[in-house]
Design an enzyme around this catalytic site. Structure first.
Site, mmCIF file in Angstrom:
data_model
loop_
_atom_site.group_PDB
_atom_site.id
_atom_site.type_symbol
_atom_site.label_atom_id
_atom_site.label_comp_id
_atom_site.label_asym_id
_atom_site.label_seq_id
_atom_site.Cartn_x
_atom_site.Cartn_y
_atom_site.Cartn_z
ATOM 1 N N ARG A 111 20.329 56.047 26.882
ATOM 2 C CA ARG A 111 20.074 55.387 28.086
ATOM 3 C C ARG A 111 18.207 55.055 27.812
ATOM 4 O O ARG A 111 17.727 55.595 26.846
ATOM 5 C CB ARG A 111 19.467 57.177 28.794
ATOM 6 C CG ARG A 111 20.842 57.705 28.943
ATOM 7 C CD ARG A 111 20.811 59.107 29.428
ATOM 8 N NE ARG A 111 22.440 59.760 29.445
ATOM 9 C CZ ARG A 111 22.694 60.489 28.714
ATOM 10 N NH1 ARG A 111 22.398 60.303 27.357
ATOM 11 N NH2 ARG A 111 23.828 61.351 29.156
ATOM 12 N N LYS A 143 14.062 67.438 29.764
ATOM 13 C CA LYS A 143 12.936 68.359 28.510
ATOM 14 C C LYS A 143 12.992 68.931 27.785
ATOM 15 O O LYS A 143 12.493 69.398 27.676
ATOM 16 C CB LYS A 143 12.030 69.236 30.061
ATOM 17 C CG LYS A 143 13.187 70.308 30.826
ATOM 18 C CD LYS A 143 12.457 70.961 31.793
ATOM 19 C CE LYS A 143 13.250 72.403 32.299
ATOM 20 N NZ LYS A 143 12.119 72.725 32.892
ATOM 21 N N HIS A 145 20.424 50.926 32.587
ATOM 22 C CA HIS A 145 21.826 52.517 32.709
ATOM 23 C C HIS A 145 22.676 50.709 33.013
ATOM 24 O O HIS A 145 23.868 51.414 32.868
ATOM 25 C CB HIS A 145 21.472 52.726 34.494
ATOM 26 C CG HIS A 145 22.009 54.038 33.308
ATOM 27 N ND1 HIS A 145 21.957 54.673 32.856
ATOM 28 C CD2 HIS A 145 22.902 54.670 34.497
ATOM 29 C CE1 HIS A 145 22.494 56.090 32.791
ATOM 30 N NE2 HIS A 145 22.850 56.454 33.745
ATOM 31 N N ARG A 166 24.295 50.293 29.951
ATOM 32 C CA ARG A 166 25.125 51.631 29.301
ATOM 33 C C ARG A 166 26.539 51.681 30.189
ATOM 34 O O ARG A 166 27.210 51.902 29.552
ATOM 35 C CB ARG A 166 24.112 52.542 30.008
ATOM 36 C CG ARG A 166 25.073 54.651 29.386
ATOM 37 C CD ARG A 166 23.960 56.060 29.617
ATOM 38 N NE ARG A 166 24.919 56.458 29.754
ATOM 39 C CZ ARG A 166 24.969 57.037 29.000
ATOM 40 N NH1 ARG A 166 25.025 56.768 27.591
ATOM 41 N NH2 ARG A 166 25.513 58.596 28.861
ATOM 42 N N HIS A 220 28.338 62.058 27.545
ATOM 43 C CA HIS A 220 28.445 63.077 28.748
ATOM 44 C C HIS A 220 28.810 64.198 28.752
ATOM 45 O O HIS A 220 30.007 64.136 27.867
ATOM 46 C CB HIS A 220 29.494 61.650 29.947
ATOM 47 C CG HIS A 220 29.171 60.788 30.042
ATOM 48 N ND1 HIS A 220 29.356 59.948 30.223
ATOM 49 C CD2 HIS A 220 28.166 60.814 30.945
ATOM 50 C CE1 HIS A 220 28.726 58.919 30.960
ATOM 51 N NE2 HIS A 220 27.870 59.648 31.482
ATOM 52 N N TYR A 268 34.567 56.099 35.776
ATOM 53 C CA TYR A 268 34.402 54.287 34.796
ATOM 54 C C TYR A 268 36.135 54.079 34.765
ATOM 55 O O TYR A 268 36.430 52.795 35.446
ATOM 56 C CB TYR A 268 34.213 54.657 33.870
ATOM 57 C CG TYR A 268 32.455 54.382 32.992
ATOM 58 C CD1 TYR A 268 31.280 53.792 33.667
ATOM 59 C CD2 TYR A 268 31.772 56.513 33.636
ATOM 60 C CE1 TYR A 268 30.150 54.276 33.518
ATOM 61 C CE2 TYR A 268 30.819 56.314 33.237
ATOM 62 C CZ TYR A 268 29.332 55.112 33.529
ATOM 63 O OH TYR A 268 28.387 55.506 32.438
#
Length: 328
Positions: A169, A195, A266, A269, A293, A302
């Site tokens: 990412r 975070k 992205h 990705r 993931h 996908y």
């Protein structure tokens, strides 16, 4: 762009937050883009009711409302967003910003009520609807336009290799430092999105590691704390390449390469994960380890986009109904 009044209002709130030791740690963990997003969302919330930019006094008055009134206003604003056709994810971001504002007020002892999550429910969001990217042949066009004899070219070459081969990412790339890269072990320490401070050590292909090393060889007096990918333009030279900076490099380079699809980090990705599904012959667990993931079911999206299972069945169903059903 925010008005001067709004900027001052947000600046004052931020200043108040800094004086609160209990809240400071949480505030510092929020990404700069999240802070800007919260500020903009809160501004729009106030402007909906006031028909003007908010002032510090408006924020104080909102904090002083009773819970029933305040949550009633928030619910009315949410209904307005729904009626305006805003996407669920966008509406949830607005609600998150307002909830955060209330939390700030409570922490500062200016607000007595809570955000009523039972009354003001977040909308269900369907993630990763469009995971279609580009094929490997199309992606390879970027390497035809990158001049690897230049410093900028060496940086961009390493960046585009890393984005594809390790499907990182852009936020993860933006956090990388020189010390996170181990050339001898061909590894890279990647820090989780958001975070959280979780870290993962990932393996690099030797060619990718070589490209990163070649890029670092262009720099002098490199320290482990220095950014792995830094800006090279006059005004930001030497600073960490931000997520927005990575986004701009991807967009401009892909456009220059003649890739027609609107490319983003992205999208790269997505493209890499889709190609990995082919290479792994549908082994979802392998692809999940690559993409990191949390939910393996995400990989199924996908797979569907790649093979168009939904379209295949839709076409078969459509062929069985309508005026054409009686055709010879």
């Amino acid at each position: 762009m925010l008005s001067t009044t709004t900027e001052n209002s947000i600046a004052q709130i931020a200043s108040q937050l800094q004086s609160s030791n209990d809240f400071l740690a949480e505030l510092q963990q929020k990404a700069a883009t999240t802070q800007r997003g919260y500020a903009g969302n809160v501004r729009i919330f106030f402007e909906y009711f006031l028909q003007r930019p908010p002032t510090p006094r408006d924020v104080e008055e909102f904090w002083q409302l009773d819970g029933e009134t305040a949550n009633g206003l928030i619910l009315k604003f949410k209904n307005h967003l729904v009626a305006s056709g805003r996407k669920a994810a966008t509406i949830n971001r607005y609600l998150g910003a307002i909830k955060y504002l209330i939390k700030v007020g409570r922490n500062l002892k200016r607000c007595q009520y809570h955000f009523d999550s039972d009354r003001i429910e977040s909308l269900k969001v369907t993630k990763y609807r469009d995971t279609r990217g580009v094929g490997v042949d199309e992606y390879n066009k970027v390497f035809d336009v990158i001049d690897t004899t230049s410093t900028k070219g060496k940086r961009d070459y390493a960046l585009f290799l890393l984005l594809w081969a390790n499907v990182l990412r852009r936020g993860e790339v933006a956090k990388l430092t020189v010390g996170d890269f181990d050339y001898h072990e061909n590894t890279l320490t990647v820090y989780g999105k958001g975070k959280g401070n979780d870290e993962t050590r990932i393996d690099l292909n030797p060619l990718v590691a070589e490209a990163i090393s070649d890029w670092l060889g262009c720099r002098t007096n490199v320290k482990p704390s220095d950014p792995l990918f830094m800006a090279l333009d006059f005004h930001n030279y030497g600073h960490q390449l931000t997520g927005d900076g990575i986004y701009a490099i991807v967009r401009k380079t892909c456009e220059r390469a003649g890739i027609k699809k609107r490319m983003t980090p992205h999208k790269i990705r997505h493209s890499g994960i889709t190609d990995a599904l082919d290479l792994a012959e549908g082994d979802y667990r392998k692809v999940q380890h690559l993409s990191r993931h949390a939910d393996p079911r995400t990989i199924l999206v996908y797979e569907d986009n790649k093979n168009k299972y939904q379209l295949e069945l839709t076409n078969k169903l459509a062929a069985r109904v309508g005026k054409r059903r009686n055709a010879p």
